[in-house]
Design a protein around this motif. Structure first.
Motif, PDB file in Angstrom:
ATOM      1  N   ASP A  52       1.013  -0.875   0.083  1.00 59.98           N
ATOM      2  CA  ASP A  52      -0.069   0.100   0.205  1.00 59.98           C
ATOM      3  C   ASP A  52       0.911   1.614   0.314  1.00 59.98           C
ATOM      4  OD1 ASP A  52      -2.286   2.054   0.265  1.00 59.98           O
ATOM      5  OD2 ASP A  52      -2.076   1.480   2.414  1.00 59.98           O
ATOM      6  N   PRO A  53       1.734   1.177  -1.324  1.00 58.91           N
ATOM      7  CA  PRO A  53       2.455   2.639  -1.422  1.00 58.91           C
ATOM      8  C   PRO A  53       2.229   4.282  -0.890  1.00 58.91           C
ATOM      9  CG  PRO A  53       2.196   1.785  -3.424  1.00 58.91           C
ATOM     10  CD  PRO A  53       0.864   0.565  -2.171  1.00 58.91           C
ATOM     11  N   ALA A  54       0.533   4.060  -1.713  1.00 59.48           N
ATOM     12  CA  ALA A  54      -0.063   5.250  -1.333  1.00 59.48           C
ATOM     13  C   ALA A  54       0.163   5.993  -0.362  1.00 59.48           C
ATOM     14  CB  ALA A  54      -1.573   5.377  -1.552  1.00 59.48           C
ATOM     15  N   GLU A  55      -0.105   5.186   0.920  1.00 59.41           N
ATOM     16  CA  GLU A  55       0.168   6.745   2.059  1.00 59.41           C
ATOM     17  C   GLU A  55       1.612   6.881   2.453  1.00 59.41           C
ATOM     18  OE1 GLU A  55       0.263   3.668   5.925  1.00 59.41           O
ATOM     19  OE2 GLU A  55       0.010   2.405   4.554  1.00 59.41           O
ATOM     20  N   PHE A  56       2.697   6.404   1.524  1.00 61.38           N
ATOM     21  CA  PHE A  56       3.994   6.833   1.364  1.00 61.38           C
ATOM     22  C   PHE A  56       4.071   7.991   0.982  1.00 61.38           C
ATOM     23  CE2 PHE A  56       4.542   2.364   3.700  1.00 61.38           C
ATOM     24  CZ  PHE A  56       4.447   2.772   3.884  1.00 61.38           C
ATOM     25  N   VAL A  57       4.080   7.677  -0.815  1.00 60.29           N
ATOM     26  CA  VAL A  57       3.430   8.886  -1.218  1.00 60.29           C
ATOM     27  C   VAL A  57       3.628   9.888  -0.518  1.00 60.29           C
ATOM     28  CG1 VAL A  57       3.120   9.717  -3.610  1.00 60.29           C
ATOM     29  CG2 VAL A  57       3.860   7.167  -3.287  1.00 60.29           C
ATOM     30  N   GLU A  58       1.904   9.389  -0.241  1.00 57.26           N
ATOM     31  CA  GLU A  58       1.688  11.025   0.751  1.00 57.26           C
ATOM     32  C   GLU A  58       2.452  11.744   1.278  1.00 57.26           C
ATOM     33  OE1 GLU A  58      -2.347   9.563   1.104  1.00 57.26           O
ATOM     34  OE2 GLU A  58      -2.612   9.848  -0.685  1.00 57.26           O
ATOM     35  N   GLU A  59       3.359  11.522   2.041  1.00 57.45           N
ATOM     36  CA  GLU A  59       3.882  11.967   3.002  1.00 57.45           C
ATOM     37  C   GLU A  59       4.807  12.991   2.614  1.00 57.45           C
ATOM     38  OE1 GLU A  59       5.114   8.877   5.629  1.00 57.45           O
ATOM     39  OE2 GLU A  59       6.806   8.034   4.731  1.00 57.45           O
ATOM     40  N   LEU A  60       5.478  12.917   1.212  1.00 64.22           N
ATOM     41  CA  LEU A  60       6.904  13.128   0.346  1.00 64.22           C
ATOM     42  C   LEU A  60       6.307  14.634  -0.408  1.00 64.22           C
ATOM     43  CD1 LEU A  60       7.975  10.046  -2.132  1.00 64.22           C
ATOM     44  CD2 LEU A  60       9.386  11.064   0.309  1.00 64.22           C
ATOM     45  N   GLU A  61       6.936  15.298  -0.189  1.00 64.45           N
ATOM     46  CA  GLU A  61       6.638  16.557  -0.999  1.00 64.45           C
ATOM     47  C   GLU A  61       6.378  16.078  -2.463  1.00 64.45           C
ATOM     48  OE1 GLU A  61       9.989  19.682  -1.409  1.00 64.45           O
ATOM     49  OE2 GLU A  61      10.079  19.324   1.161  1.00 64.45           O
ATOM     50  N   ARG A  72       9.381  12.691  -8.743  1.00 67.79           N
ATOM     51  CA  ARG A  72      10.576  12.348  -9.831  1.00 67.79           C
ATOM     52  C   ARG A  72      10.034  10.241  -8.974  1.00 67.79           C
ATOM     53  NH1 ARG A  72      15.863  14.761  -7.343  1.00 67.79           N
ATOM     54  NH2 ARG A  72      16.632  12.926  -9.263  1.00 67.79           N
ATOM     55  N   ILE A  73       9.827  10.052  -7.612  1.00 67.42           N
ATOM     56  CA  ILE A  73       9.545   8.294  -7.437  1.00 67.42           C
ATOM     57  C   ILE A  73       9.495   7.564  -8.690  1.00 67.42           C
ATOM     58  CG2 ILE A  73       9.452   6.753  -5.548  1.00 67.42           C
ATOM     59  CD1 ILE A  73       9.962   9.143  -3.690  1.00 67.42           C
ATOM     60  N   LEU A  74       7.725   8.281  -9.140  1.00 65.65           N
ATOM     61  CA  LEU A  74       6.712   7.426  -9.906  1.00 65.65           C
ATOM     62  C   LEU A  74       6.833   7.183 -10.741  1.00 65.65           C
ATOM     63  CD1 LEU A  74       3.684   9.433  -8.581  1.00 65.65           C
ATOM     64  CD2 LEU A  74       4.605   6.936  -8.621  1.00 65.65           C
ATOM     65  N   GLU A  75       7.943   8.751 -11.302  1.00 62.35           N
ATOM     66  CA  GLU A  75       8.842   8.035 -12.692  1.00 62.35           C
ATOM     67  C   GLU A  75       9.653   7.801 -13.550  1.00 62.35           C
ATOM     68  OE1 GLU A  75       9.336  13.251 -13.770  1.00 62.35           O
ATOM     69  OE2 GLU A  75      11.617  12.703 -13.085  1.00 62.35           O
ATOM     70  N   ASN A  76      10.217   7.421 -12.160  1.00 62.99           N
ATOM     71  CA  ASN A  76      11.670   6.569 -12.212  1.00 62.99           C
ATOM     72  C   ASN A  76      10.822   5.130 -11.839  1.00 62.99           C
ATOM     73  OD1 ASN A  76      14.997   7.400 -12.055  1.00 62.99           O
ATOM     74  ND2 ASN A  76      13.440   9.089 -11.223  1.00 62.99           N
ATOM     75  N   MET A  77       9.695   4.822 -11.538  1.00 70.78           N
ATOM     76  CA  MET A  77       9.526   3.513 -11.543  1.00 70.78           C
ATOM     77  C   MET A  77       8.486   2.779 -12.809  1.00 70.78           C
ATOM     78  SD  MET A  77       6.940   3.482  -7.975  1.00 70.78           S
ATOM     79  CE  MET A  77       6.173   2.618  -8.129  1.00 70.78           C
ATOM     80  N   GLU A  78       8.184   1.751 -12.183  1.00 69.55           N
ATOM     81  CA  GLU A  78       7.714   1.014 -13.972  1.00 69.55           C
ATOM     82  C   GLU A  78       6.416   1.886 -14.106  1.00 69.55           C
ATOM     83  OE1 GLU A  78       7.872  -3.275 -14.706  1.00 69.55           O
ATOM     84  OE2 GLU A  78      10.431  -2.968 -14.588  1.00 69.55           O
ATOM     85  N   GLU A 115      -2.172  16.173  -9.387  1.00 71.81           N
ATOM     86  CA  GLU A 115      -1.013  17.529  -9.317  1.00 71.81           C
ATOM     87  C   GLU A 115      -0.023  16.484  -9.905  1.00 71.81           C
ATOM     88  OE1 GLU A 115       1.607  19.975  -6.030  1.00 71.81           O
ATOM     89  OE2 GLU A 115      -0.156  17.885  -5.597  1.00 71.81           O
ATOM     90  N   LEU A 116       0.848  15.379  -9.239  1.00 68.26           N
ATOM     91  CA  LEU A 116       1.690  14.256  -9.731  1.00 68.26           C
ATOM     92  C   LEU A 116       1.686  14.261 -10.894  1.00 68.26           C
ATOM     93  CD1 LEU A 116       1.543  11.938  -6.647  1.00 68.26           C
ATOM     94  CD2 LEU A 116       3.338  13.805  -6.656  1.00 68.26           C
ATOM     95  N   ILE A 117       0.462  14.433 -12.061  1.00 74.41           N
ATOM     96  CA  ILE A 117       0.897  13.084 -13.453  1.00 74.41           C
ATOM     97  C   ILE A 117       1.969  14.899 -13.745  1.00 74.41           C
ATOM     98  CG2 ILE A 117      -0.019  12.711 -14.894  1.00 74.41           C
ATOM     99  CD1 ILE A 117      -1.711  11.599 -14.000  1.00 74.41           C
ATOM    100  N   ARG A 118       0.831  15.978 -13.355  1.00 71.97           N
ATOM    101  CA  ARG A 118       1.999  17.711 -13.969  1.00 71.97           C
ATOM    102  C   ARG A 118       3.072  17.263 -13.835  1.00 71.97           C
ATOM    103  NH1 ARG A 118      -3.763  19.021 -12.269  1.00 71.97           N
ATOM    104  NH2 ARG A 118      -2.295  20.552 -10.527  1.00 71.97           N
ATOM    105  N   LEU A 119       3.016  16.990 -12.656  1.00 70.60           N
ATOM    106  CA  LEU A 119       4.794  17.087 -12.383  1.00 70.60           C
ATOM    107  C   LEU A 119       6.043  15.706 -12.978  1.00 70.60           C
ATOM    108  CD1 LEU A 119       5.388  18.482  -8.362  1.00 70.60           C
ATOM    109  CD2 LEU A 119       5.063  19.504 -10.552  1.00 70.60           C
ATOM    110  N   ILE A 120       5.817  14.462 -13.495  1.00 77.22           N
ATOM    111  CA  ILE A 120       6.463  13.768 -14.295  1.00 77.22           C
ATOM    112  C   ILE A 120       6.749  14.015 -14.922  1.00 77.22           C
ATOM    113  CG2 ILE A 120       5.755  11.866 -14.874  1.00 77.22           C
ATOM    114  CD1 ILE A 120       4.538  10.927 -12.358  1.00 77.22           C
ATOM    115  N   ASP A 121       7.485  14.274 -15.635  1.00 75.39           N
ATOM    116  CA  ASP A 121       8.570  14.307 -16.798  1.00 75.39           C
ATOM    117  C   ASP A 121       7.539  14.196 -18.314  1.00 75.39           C
ATOM    118  OD1 ASP A 121       9.469  11.770 -17.955  1.00 75.39           O
ATOM    119  OD2 ASP A 121      11.069  12.123 -16.797  1.00 75.39           O
TER     120      ASP A 121
END
Length: 482
Positions: free
Chosen positions: A92-101, A107-113, A131-137
């Motif tokens: 359940d990675p969502a809770e860990f993602v939400e605590e990040l800037e 950057r973490i998501l764009e480096n994942m498969e 918001e995260l999709i807007r920031l992804i390359d």
């Protein structure tokens, strides 16, 4: 000292040695070790060196035992690339993602498969996800949008865009150079896909074959042109069995124009099979879909209540049928004692037949003749099981009524004969019902797993009740006059 005495004298030592030899050493507690390393006072360089010895899955398991500030320090120490790999193993990675800037999370998501990133984004709130999709390359965003464009039941939604291709016509040296260049961004290189100059799929090369090939060898001679593939819009149900039959590390997913869009890896396949098993198990339990641990109350109710209402109606039908035999129950109240045995055993054999039938339908493409043969086989199984169980129940219930309840021997075994006969007939019919219903549903293109255990059991209760009380009325009251 005799030989026997010498043997007995040595035996304790031999037993101890044997126990020591067969002793399985206790596995290391990696999570505990990791927590000690992360919380230790050693330098970051030394800490990073120690952490490099552990698998990402073990580090992922340790994250839940860390405080939020400890996790942030760990992420900064490990770097984005490794944190991306670790997040792929979190349930359940969502809770860990939400605590990040947001920028760091992007950057973490764009480096994942891409498929793993999509899984995380789907668990986040819509606002956070957007918001995260807007920031992804741009490149990662393209892959994510591709996978999100498919329905959940389409194979395209399960693929990863992590794969390597080479163009037909290259030399061995050129192909190796292309492989090395792509491997920096795509580490799924066990199978190398070959495309024609127009970009259409041609075949696949095993990495080992390319490595050992001499420079003068024609690249085309290494290509397996009959390599399996699936289309992006195929449903998971339609192609999962085909995928399981091949023991390849990855299988390409093509569009209608034969261009490679992604691949299904062996890990993806395991996840898909696990999801399908979960869904089928849910259906067999009478649920519309698999429930999650933290699922809202309303959603759980929507999954459970519809089936339960159907089963309630069927249960009322069973009660009504039993009520029609009120005179039998009043005249022979003792037979009510064995009602649960008849209903329970018929339900059990029906559920067994259901499970076997669904398994066969999933694994095999059966012709009409093969289906007819399978139904006949299950009827035979039900008949002989009914004969065996019916005879045993005839003996045991007769002895119980005679010796324990103190009824006359003839009276006791007349009733037990009815019980045994009803049990045998009910189990025979239940085997047929448990087999024919999923086959019929499969024929009309409805998932046979919806012929759930509760549904089959309720139908078999109806069959068993009619059989049991019908025989009691016919044999015991009308014929014998008990």
């Amino acid at each position: 000292m005799t030989v026997e005495e010498k043997f007995e004298e040595k035996k304790p030592e031999n037993d101890v040695a044997l126990q020591e030899e067969n002793h399985v050493p206790e596995k290391a507690d990696y999570e505990k070790e990791l927590l000690e390393i992360i919380r230790s006072d050693v330098s970051d360089f030394e800490k990073l060196d120690k952490l490099s010895d552990y698998h990402e899955n073990d580090i992922a398991s340790a994250l839940t035992s860390l405080e939020s500030d400890e996790r942030r320090k760990l992420y900064a120490l490990l770097g984005v690339d490794r944190v991306s790999d670790i997040f792929s193993y979190i349930d359940d990675p969502a809770e860990f993602v939400e605590e990040l800037e947001p920028k760091i999370a992007a950057r973490i998501l764009e480096n994942m498969e891409a498929d793993d990133a999509v899984d995380i984004l789907e668990e986040l709130e819509d606002e956070t996800s957007e918001e995260l999709i807007r920031l992804i390359d741009k490149e990662a965003k393209k892959d994510i949008h591709l996978i999100q464009s498919y329905d959940d039941d389409e194979i395209g939604s399960k693929m990863t865009t992590n794969f390597v291709t080479v163009t037909l016509g290259l030399t061995i040296k050129q192909a190796m150079k292309s492989l090395v260049k792509q491997a920096a961004d795509n580490d799924n290189i066990t199978i190398i896909y070959v495309v024609k100059k127009d970009g259409t799929f041609y075949g696949a090369i095993d990495l080992t074959d390319l490595i050992v090939a001499r420079e003068y060898v024609d690249l085309e001679s290494l290509v397996t042109t009959s390599y399996p593939y699936v289309y992006d819009h195929e449903t998971v149900d339609d192609c999962i069995e085909e995928l399981k039959e091949y023991s390849e590390d990855s299988i390409p997913v093509l569009d209608k124009d034969m261009h490679i869009l992604g691949v299904i890896t062996s890990q993806d396949l395991l996840e898909v099979v696990d999801e399908e098993m979960g869904e089928d198990y849910a259906k067999l339990a009478g649920l519309a879909a698999e429930e999650e641990l933290e699922e809202p109350l309303g959603q759980s109710l929507r999954k459970r209540v519809p089936w339960l209402i159907v089963l309630l109606i069927l249960g009322m039908v069973v009660s009504t049928v039993i009520g029609m035999f009120e005179k039998v129950i009043v005249g022979l109240p003792i037979i009510v004692t064995f009602q649960s045995v008849i209903l329970g055993m018929s339900g059990n054999v029906g559920t067994q037949s259901l499970a076997v039938t669904i398994r066969v339908l999933v694994d095999e493409e059966l012709s009409f003749a093969e289906k007819a043969g399978f139904v006949l086989k299950e009827i035979k199984v039900g008949f002989f099981i009914g004969m065996i169980v019916g005879f045993i129940s005839f003996i045991l219930s007769g002895l119980f009524l005679w010796l324990v309840r103190g009824q006359q021997m003839g009276h006791s075994f007349a009733i037990s004969g009815c019980i045994g006969s009803a049990l045998g007939i009910a189990m025979l019919i239940s085997s047929f019902v448990g087999t024919i219903i999923p086959i019929f549903l499969d024929k009309i293109h409805i998932d046979p797993a919806v012929a759930s255990g509760p549904l089959i059991s309720t139908i078999n209760d109806l069959v068993a009740a009619v059989t049991y009380y019908g025989l009691a009325w016919l044999l015991l009251i009308r014929v014998i006059g008990v």
